[in-house]
Design an enzyme around this catalytic site. Structure first.
Site, mmCIF file in Angstrom:
data_model
loop_
_atom_site.group_PDB
_atom_site.id
_atom_site.type_symbol
_atom_site.label_atom_id
_atom_site.label_comp_id
_atom_site.label_asym_id
_atom_site.label_seq_id
_atom_site.Cartn_x
_atom_site.Cartn_y
_atom_site.Cartn_z
ATOM 1 N N CYS A 168 44.391 41.690 25.358
ATOM 2 C CA CYS A 168 43.758 41.372 26.639
ATOM 3 C C CYS A 168 42.551 40.448 26.497
ATOM 4 C CB CYS A 168 43.348 42.648 27.352
ATOM 5 S SG CYS A 168 44.721 43.782 27.651
ATOM 6 N N HIS A 220 38.548 40.714 32.970
ATOM 7 C CA HIS A 220 39.924 41.144 32.690
ATOM 8 C C HIS A 220 40.321 42.164 33.743
ATOM 9 C CE1 HIS A 220 43.468 42.697 30.920
ATOM 10 N NE2 HIS A 220 42.915 43.816 30.478
ATOM 11 N N ASN A 222 47.650 44.569 35.333
ATOM 12 C CA ASN A 222 47.082 44.115 34.063
ATOM 13 C C ASN A 222 48.060 43.151 33.395
ATOM 14 O OD1 ASN A 222 46.120 43.787 31.459
ATOM 15 N ND2 ASN A 222 45.659 45.950 31.137
#
Length: 323
Positions: free
Chosen positions: A114, A250, A280
């Site tokens: 990520c 994020h 996500n």
């Protein structure tokens, strides 16, 4: 004269298929209310047949290049952040390079899950400032759906697929208020591997494995680490948090975004949030959210924008840009 990496274009791409929480509830034991309350997610995009990490990356790259108003052949550096490459090798970045027609320059992948886009941005910024390249394409692209255990309701509801890209150009200026990447800080702590990982790999199992996560532990580390690295970057840049125009984080979980903003004393209105519709998307989430906010006019020239992310490894980082 100071040499800086200036953001001149952004782009993004999403798979055609949208999967709502109600559809997820027909697949696993969950509900729209459960997912929204714990994550803020209402839907996600899932790659279908013919959609891969490279096809999404290419589409996002083309949109970023069009936004920048440049020719693809002028790109001499491509850094692609992904943990879901099309092939074990060669780098997915080389597939993007060929599709764009800018072969001969530098092209490689980075793997920091990520945080991958922040790592890629840091590498590209260093290479542009050193003179190794003049124009860079930095991409975050993922097909996380192909790593998911669709019987695990604690993880399969959290992730989606997509890509985001930016074009950076090396420019020189004497003006301290000139646009560009002002400061970047990156970190990793491999001691926490077991909290967010896949249970496979080319050299261990010969398979890609499935994503495994201990959500409560990840949440605790995320809020602390992200707040710390944001403060670190602000200190290096000698800019108070109050001067930030936007934070582009994020997009993992709405509660993490709320907690990080609270720790920094930032109003949530300054935080770009797309987790509700994208879920996500790992390395794609920061550039995807940045492109959304650039295109809808919230982020404007002259704004101070903080990018931040944390992912498996653990890896985490932040970068401050003046647009």
């Amino acid at each position: 004269m100071t040499r800086r990496s200036v953001l001149i274009g952004t782009g993004s791409a999403l798979p055609a298929r949208i999967v709502t929480n109600d559809e997820m509830a027909r697949m696993v034991d969950t509900s729209n209310e459960w997912i929204v309350e714990r994550t803020g997610i209402t839907q996600r995009h899932i790659a279908g047949e013919g959609e891969t990490t490279s096809t999404l990356a290419i589409a996002a790259a083309r949109a970023a290049i069009e936004s920048a108003g440049i020719e693809p052949a002028s790109i001499d550096l491509i850094v692609l952040a992904t943990c879901t490459p099309d092939q074990t090798f060669p780098a997915t970045a080389t597939l993007v390079q060929t599709a764009l027609g800018c072969n001969g320059g530098i092209a490689f992948d980075v793997g920091a899950v990520c945080s991958g886009f922040l790592y890629g941005l840091g590498v590209a910024d260093s290479m542009l400032r050193s003179g190794m390249a003049r124009r860079a394409l930095v991409i975050g692209a993922e097909t996380m759906s192909r790593l998911l255990d669709w019987d695990d309701r604690t993880t399969c509801v959290l992730f989606g697929d997509g890509a985001g890209a930016v074009v950076l150009e090396a420019r020189e200026s004497d003006d301290p208020a000139a646009p560009g990447v002002l400061a970047t800080r990156l970190h990793a702590d491999g001691a926490h591997n077991g909290l967010l990982h896949t249970d496979g790999g080319a050299s261990s199992t010969g398979t890609v494995g499935k994503l495994r996560m201990k959500g409560k532990e990840v949440f605790k580390h995320a809020v602390t680490n992200l707040a710390d690295v944001l403060r670190e970057v602000l200190e290096v840049a000698e800019i108070p948090a109050a001067e930030l125009d936007w934070v582009v984080p994020h997009q993992a979980n709405k509660r993490i975004l709320d907690g990080t903003a609270k720790k920094l004393g930032l109003p949530i209105e300054k935080v770009i949030i797309t987790v509700d519709r994208h879920a996500n998307t790992s390395a794609a989430s920061v550039p995807l959210a940045l492109d959304v906010a650039m295109r809808d006019g919230r982020i404007k020239p002259g704004d101070l924008v903080m990018l931040e992310a944390m992912g498996g490894g653990f890896t985490w980082g932040a970068s401050l840009l003046r647009i």
